[in-house]
Design a protein around this motif. Structure first.
Motif, short mmCIF file in Angstrom:
data_model
loop_
_atom_site.label_atom_id
_atom_site.label_comp_id
_atom_site.label_asym_id
_atom_site.label_seq_id
_atom_site.Cartn_x
_atom_site.Cartn_y
_atom_site.Cartn_z
N GLU A 157 0.81 -1.22 0.00
CA GLU A 157 0.00 0.00 0.00
C GLU A 157 0.85 1.27 0.00
O GLU A 157 0.32 2.37 0.19
CB GLU A 157 -0.93 -0.01 1.22
N LEU A 158 2.14 1.15 -0.23
CA LEU A 158 3.01 2.33 -0.28
C LEU A 158 2.95 2.93 -1.68
O LEU A 158 3.91 2.90 -2.45
CB LEU A 158 4.44 1.94 0.10
N ILE A 159 1.80 3.48 -1.99
CA ILE A 159 1.49 3.87 -3.35
C ILE A 159 2.02 5.25 -3.68
O ILE A 159 2.35 6.05 -2.81
CB ILE A 159 -0.03 3.83 -3.60
N GLU A 160 2.09 5.53 -4.98
CA GLU A 160 2.38 6.87 -5.48
C GLU A 160 1.10 7.43 -6.07
O GLU A 160 0.44 6.79 -6.89
CB GLU A 160 3.47 6.84 -6.54
N ILE A 161 0.74 8.64 -5.66
CA ILE A 161 -0.43 9.30 -6.22
C ILE A 161 0.04 10.31 -7.25
O ILE A 161 1.19 10.31 -7.66
CB ILE A 161 -1.28 9.96 -5.10
N GLY A 162 -0.84 11.20 -7.70
CA GLY A 162 -0.53 12.08 -8.81
C GLY A 162 0.69 12.96 -8.61
O GLY A 162 1.02 13.38 -7.50
N ASP A 163 1.37 13.24 -9.73
CA ASP A 163 2.50 14.16 -9.79
C ASP A 163 3.67 13.73 -8.91
O ASP A 163 4.43 14.56 -8.40
CB ASP A 163 2.04 15.58 -9.40
#
Length: 424
Positions: A157-163
């Motif tokens: 769940e160590l996600i990258e979101i926008g930008d």
């Protein structure tokens, strides 16, 4: 033209009475000097002055027509607001308001009170708080509950979101320490149980709203995580991201998350909710109060226009959800979309092409919405994009596609006029 033939800045500026004329004339003359030195003809400087002044006066943030088929399009401003939400914004923006004034007590009030009741009603939460976006909501929750201590998060769940913004970075800025548990594809409740120690402050579940891991996977249910957290007297914070308040097949709602045992739930206002940019936190009253009293809350709080638009949107969730543009577009039948595409194609001499629309904004990543587009010449794409208003379409297989799931009937008429103007 030679350098000595160039007009002075003042001479060129006198061709206009615009207060910006001197500044713009200086820019035009400087550019002309460089062009002459390179052996090029600088052209009509007076016309360039007028063009530059027109450009300088034009608004940079402009309305655009979204013909991409991506409903919550981050680059195009995410959720378009409903008329009722816009009415609330206009009403509040045109004068004074009771933003932080208690009309009953005749003294200072809280801006959070204006949407707290309706959020409680919609989610079943004890309390609610609104800040300026969901990343801010998560950061505030972790800063208030876990600063200087550990937060347990699954590696998956160590996600990258926008930008390029990443959950570990948001967590670090909150002052908490990341403690990873499990593996990328398989994490179990026992992994959290084993990792809990004296420095553990919060269990954080981050919903994989913008991707899915499939295949050889394992992930504990929210109820299982809640059981682990509560056995150790720890809060469970659920970052839902997209923030659905109505049921979608593949997206949990805030109400369901709280019912499963989450103590705080954070979600966005401008994705599946269909409102303004906002970060919404709902959950236990004592925890929400800790967030409200944290110094960061003042820096991250929502302004009066956001709260007005959010209140208007939330009222529609209860009374008329299909009046919220995002929900209407997500639910609209393929037959209605096809009819719109056929009408547009008839107006411009295009062809109807079957397409797939997407929710966008990181929401419902596996959901494909049957859609239809009007296909026209590829070379029109740039002219449409640079027109007034800009029409943003998709170029595919040598044609420009205007996906009609993200167009209203009125916008389809505007797109038809734009296509006519773009053709020679």
């Amino acid at each position: 033209m030679r350098l000595r033939d160039l007009p002075s800045v003042d001479e060129l500026a006198r061709q206009s009475d615009d207060p910006l004329a001197v500044e713009v004339a200086r820019k035009v003359v400087t550019r002309a000097r460089e062009q002459i030195q390179q052996g090029d003809d600088p052209g009509d400087l007076g016309a360039q002055l007028q063009a530059e002044l027109t450009s300088a006066r034009a608004p940079h943030l402009r309305r655009a027509i979204n013909a991409t088929g991506v409903i919550v399009h981050t680059n195009l401003g995410r959720a378009p607001l409903a008329d009722a939400a816009l009415d609330r914004v206009r009403e509040i923006a045109q004068g004074y308001s009771n933003l932080e004034y208690d009309l009953t007590a005749g003294g200072r009030g809280s801006r959070q009170d204006h949407v707290a009741d309706i959020l409680r009603r919609l989610t079943g939460a004890d309390a609610a708080l609104v800040v300026n976006n969901n990343a801010a909501a998560v950061m505030l929750a972790l800063a208030a509950l876990a600063e200087g201590r550990e937060v347990l998060v699954s590696r998956g769940e160590l996600i990258e979101i926008g930008d390029g913004f990443r959950i570990p970075d948001v967590l670090e800025r909150s002052g908490a320490t990341l403690h990873e548990v499990g593996t990328t594809n398989r994490t179990r409740a026992a992994d959290y149980e084993t990792a809990i120690g004296p420095e553990t402050a919060v269990l954080l579940r981050v919903h994989q709203s913008n991707f899915r891991v499939v295949g050889f996977t394992a992930q504990p249910s929210l109820r299982e995580l809640a059981d682990v957290a509560h056995r150790h007297g720890l809060p469970l914070v659920d970052d839902l991201g997209s923030g659905a308040l109505v049921d979608f097949s593949d997206e949990p709602t805030a109400r369901a998350s709280l019912a499963a045992g989450a103590d705080l739930v954070c979600f966005s206002g401008d994705k599946l909710l269909g409102g303004p940019q906002a970060g919404i936190v709902v959950g236990r009253a004592d925890l929400v109060e800790k967030l409200r009293r944290h110094p960061l809350q003042r820096a991250l709080r929502a302004d009066k226009l956001t709260l007005a638009a959010l209140e208007g949107t939330l009222a529609l969730v209860i009374d008329a959800p299909d009046e919220i543009p995002v929900l209407r577009m997500l639910r609209e039948s393929p037959e209605v979309v096809r009819a719109r595409a056929a009408r547009l194609a008839e107006l411009v001499g295009g062809e109807v092409e079957e397409t797939i629309a997407k929710a966008g904004g990181g929401a419902l990543p596996l959901t494909e919405l049957p859609s239809f587009a009007c296909a026209v010449e590829e070379e029109l794409a740039v002219k449409l994009r640079t027109g007034d208003p800009p029409v943003i379409a998709v170029v595919r297989d040598g044609r420009t596609l205007l996906d009609c799931r993200t167009l209203t009937d009125a916008e389809a008429d505007e797109a038809a006029a734009a296509i006519a103007a773009a053709r020679p």
